[in-house]
Enzyme design. Structure first.
Site, short mmCIF file in Angstrom:
data_model
loop_
_atom_site.label_atom_id
_atom_site.label_comp_id
_atom_site.label_asym_id
_atom_site.label_seq_id
_atom_site.Cartn_x
_atom_site.Cartn_y
_atom_site.Cartn_z
CG ASP A 181 20.44 -92.73 -61.02
OD1 ASP A 181 19.33 -92.62 -61.55
OD2 ASP A 181 21.50 -92.37 -61.58
CG ASP A 236 20.30 -88.13 -66.94
OD1 ASP A 236 19.44 -88.29 -66.05
OD2 ASP A 236 21.35 -88.81 -67.01
C1 GLA Z 1 21.58 -91.22 -64.22
C2 GLA Z 1 21.21 -89.95 -63.47
C3 GLA Z 1 22.26 -88.89 -63.72
C4 GLA Z 1 23.62 -89.41 -63.30
C5 GLA Z 1 23.93 -90.72 -64.01
C6 GLA Z 1 25.18 -91.40 -63.47
O1 GLA Z 1 21.53 -91.02 -65.60
O2 GLA Z 1 19.94 -89.50 -63.85
O3 GLA Z 1 21.95 -87.72 -63.04
O4 GLA Z 1 23.64 -89.60 -61.92
O5 GLA Z 1 22.87 -91.64 -63.88
O6 GLA Z 1 25.46 -92.57 -64.19
#
Ligand code: GLA
Length: 678
Positions: A181, A236
């Site tokens: 990430d 996301d």
């Molecule tokens: C980010 C990523 C998500 C998830 C969250 C976890 O937002 O893009 O897919 O992994 O972190 O905190």
């Protein structure tokens, strides 16, 4: 503060996504071809990631979309998912990776700088989970961030500066997949951060799929193919139609970057999480497959419905995603929210998605030639959700339900004649029916096949209480290629039926030359309309036939408050207040039924005063699609403008407000004293 300032924060990313979704909403109805938004894609199929993994898009599970960091994310869940993968045939269908997301560790490293599994969630540690998953013939994935901490507000230690030791630890546990990430990245260059982890994973000597998750911020499709097996292209996803649609539209133009070992990742699946209808989830799954996206199940399979399993385990759709040629589908057209996306398959066939973005049934049409198939006398068309096979002479067209996708696999194979001809069912126009009165509609059953359709019959049914009678023949002995059985119907909605959309079903039965009996059905929408009052009146008081608006609903007798119904203020243009009218936000379109009985629409129009000096819009009145009156661009500084349109004989009057050419910011348009005379 437990950790260093995050950059970017989750909140700031959310704002960006929110703005994007809002942007989409306000342009709904005027779909810009996907290519117009596209960043220039890189040349086709870049180098393979050096690790030789993920030659088809990864398939598996990740807990994030269903649990986030809640307590139910634990060892029991992970084992449960692995069990279900085996027991319910998902492993056989290709699902392989069982992936842990954020919050699997405790917030601090141990004295030796090592990561420590959360003892409550994973009392036996990560290696025990990996062993369990491996014993089932599956693989384990883990998560961390290319930053000092991960994204959750509590967060776990990130790998920035610890890449080699963390990768070593993952490899020692038996991890097979890393999602890396982007939170708390300290402003260090993305390519540098993701390269270091690539090297650290390579140094372990263990094959580990490398999933780059920097949300598309640095256009990873231009540089990440040499580093990772997949890279997120967007922020996301969440479990809503708007989010899924927005992400799909961002990912579609990037097709040239995808290929074996290096995939665009439009984020994990929401199928089954409850925020969309099953039709929408089938669209989600179809479009992810046509985009050769990773298929990471994001719902808790321990409580998933039968329908969720049916969607996720549709092997014909999965085969589109997993095709070894590794092409991402390309957008051929998207006009009016009617999308055609075609994916070249290794066997020479094409997967073709006919996707309806709109809220009403739409006819979507393409041809075998347009999707890239060679000239042939006939083609085989497989419907991957209905699991039926037909032949076609080349036409590929059908009416697709609102938010639905018809997913076809079309091949120029020699065995087309073994299958019955495809017959398209269509309705001419979009019918308006006054309650208690009889309207005439025409339907068509057209033979798209190379072979004739025999003993064809058509039947139209309405909702309960409706009367439907054929006014011309409903049968024919044979339809040759391209031939159509057109039938006129007299349709009567019951007196007292409330205005609005109603579904009509057209069914056809026919025989193929090989003797097979076929029945097919399509749903269309008719509208019950109310005739305007004799003499006319305030147009805003009449029922709307359709309405779309930039923000919030179209408001009757108040301005547009941007979010909920009734949140506006008195309609006010240049200090002049109007008791009656409509308050809208560009881009807006509102339709009324005039039934051919009216002659004039008048209003005082302008930008509402509530946004101070901001906002600029243009007004237009259309009569059955013809422009009957319009203003130039009006700004907040201007007094109300009188507008008058001759709508004589029009069935439908449409009020349109556009953004004045400078975007929709603060574009609160008022139709003051809006009247129609009939
Ligand atoms: C980010 C990523 C998500 C998830 C969250 C976890 O937002 O893009 O897919 O992994 O972190 O905190």
């Amino acid at each position: 503060m437990r950790h260093l300032p995050s950059r970017p924060t989750r909140a700031s990313r959310r704002r960006v996504l929110g703005a994007l979704v809002a942007g989409l909403l306000c342009t709904a109805g005027t779909v810009v071809p996907a290519a117009a938004h596209a960043p220039a894609p890189p040349p086709a199929a870049g180098p393979r990631a050096a690790n030789g993994l993920a030659l088809t898009p990864p398939m598996g599970f990740n807990n994030w979309n269903s649990t986030h960091c809640r307590a139910e994310f634990d060892e029991e869940m992970v084992r449960g998912i692995a069990d279900i993968f085996v027991e319910k045939g998902l492993k056989d269908a290709g699902y392989e990776y069982v992936n842990l997301d954020d919050c699997w560790a405790v917030p601090e490293r141990d004295a030796e700088g090592k990561l420590v599994a959360d003892p409550v969630r994973f009392p036996h540690g990560i290696k025990a989970v990996a062993d369990y998953v491996h014993a089932k013939g599956l693989k384990l994935g883990i998560y961390t961030s290319a930053g000092t901490r991960t994204c959750d507000s509590v967060g776990i230690p990130g790998a920035l500066g610890h890449e080699f030791s963390d990768a070593r630890q993952f490899a020692d546990w038996g991890v097979d997949y890393l999602k890396y990430d982007n939170c708390n990245n300290q402003g260090v260059d993305a390519k540098e951060r993701y390269t270091t982890m690539r090297d650290a994973l390579a140094a372990t000597g263990r094959p580990i799929v490398y999933s780059i998750c920097e949300w598309g911020e640095n256009k990873p499709w231009e540089w990440a193919a040499e580093l990772g097996n997949l890279w997120r292209t967007t922020g996301d996803i969440n479990d809503s139609w708007g989010s899924m649609l927005s992400i799909m539209k961002q990912n579609l133009p990037l097709s040239a970057a995808a290929g074996p070992g290096h995939w665009n990742d439009p984020d994990m699946l929401e199928v089954g999480n409850g925020g969309m209808t099953d039709t929408e989830y089938r669209t989600h799954f179809s479009m992810w497959s046509v985009m050769a996206a990773p298929l990471l199940i994001g719902s808790d399979l321990r409580t998933a419905s039968r329908e969720t399993f049916d969607i996720l385990s549709n092997e014909e759709v999965i085969a589109v995603d997993q095709d070894p040629l590794g092409k991402q589908g390309k957008v051929l057209s998207s006009e009016g929210g009617r999308w055609v996306v075609a994916k070249e398959m290794k066997d020479g066939s094409r997967a073709v998605a006919l996707f309806n973005e709109t809220g009403s049934p739409q006819r979507i049409a393409t041809t075998a030639a347009a999707v890239g198939l060679p000239r042939a006398s006939g083609y085989t068309v497989r419907d991957l959700w209905d699991h039926t096979t037909r032949n076609t002479a080349g036409g590929l067209s059908t009416t697709v339900p609102p938010h639905g996708t018809v997913l076809l696999r079309v091949a120029a194979d020699r065995r087309w004649a073994a299958h019955p001809p495809g017959v398209e069912l269509a309705l001419e126009g979009s019918p308006l029916v006054e309650a208690g009165r009889t309207a005439t509609l025409t339907t068509k059953a057209t033979d798209l096949g190379r072979t004739p359709a025999l003993t064809v019959s058509a039947a139209l049914t309405g909702p309960s209480g409706w009367r439907v009678e054929a006014a011309s023949p409903t049968r024919t002995a044979a339809l040759p290629t391209g031939g159509a059985l057109a039938t006129r119907w007299r349709v009567t909605a019951p007196a007292g039926a409330s205005p609005g959309g109603y579904d009509l079903a057209l069914t056809a039965q026919y025989r193929s030359p090989t003797g097979e009996r076929i029945r097919s059905a399509v749903a269309f929408r008719a509208h019950v309309v109310v005739p305007p009052p004799a003499g006319g009146g305030y147009l805003g008081d009449l029922p709307q036939l359709s309405a779309s608006n930039g923000y919030g609903p179209v408001e009757k007798d108040t301005s547009n408050g941007e979010s909920a119904a009734g949140d506006g203020h008195p309609l006010t243009i240049g200090g002049q207040v109007y008791a009656k009218g409509l308050g809208v936000h560009a881009a807006s379109s509102v339709e009324y039924y005039a039934g051919g009985a009216c002659d004039t629409v008048t209003a005082q129009v302008g930008v509402d005063d509530e946004k101070g000096s901001k906002g600029s819009v243009a007004f237009e009145i259309r009569a059955d699609g013809r422009k009957a009156a319009s203003t130039g661009v009006l700004t907040n500084a201007m007094a109300p403008q009188p507008l008058s349109a001759d709508v004589t004989g029009a069935q439908v009057v449409r009020l349109v407000v556009t953004d004045g050419g400078d975007g929709v910011d603060s574009d609160h348009g008022d139709w003051g004293d809006l009247r129609i005379t009939c």
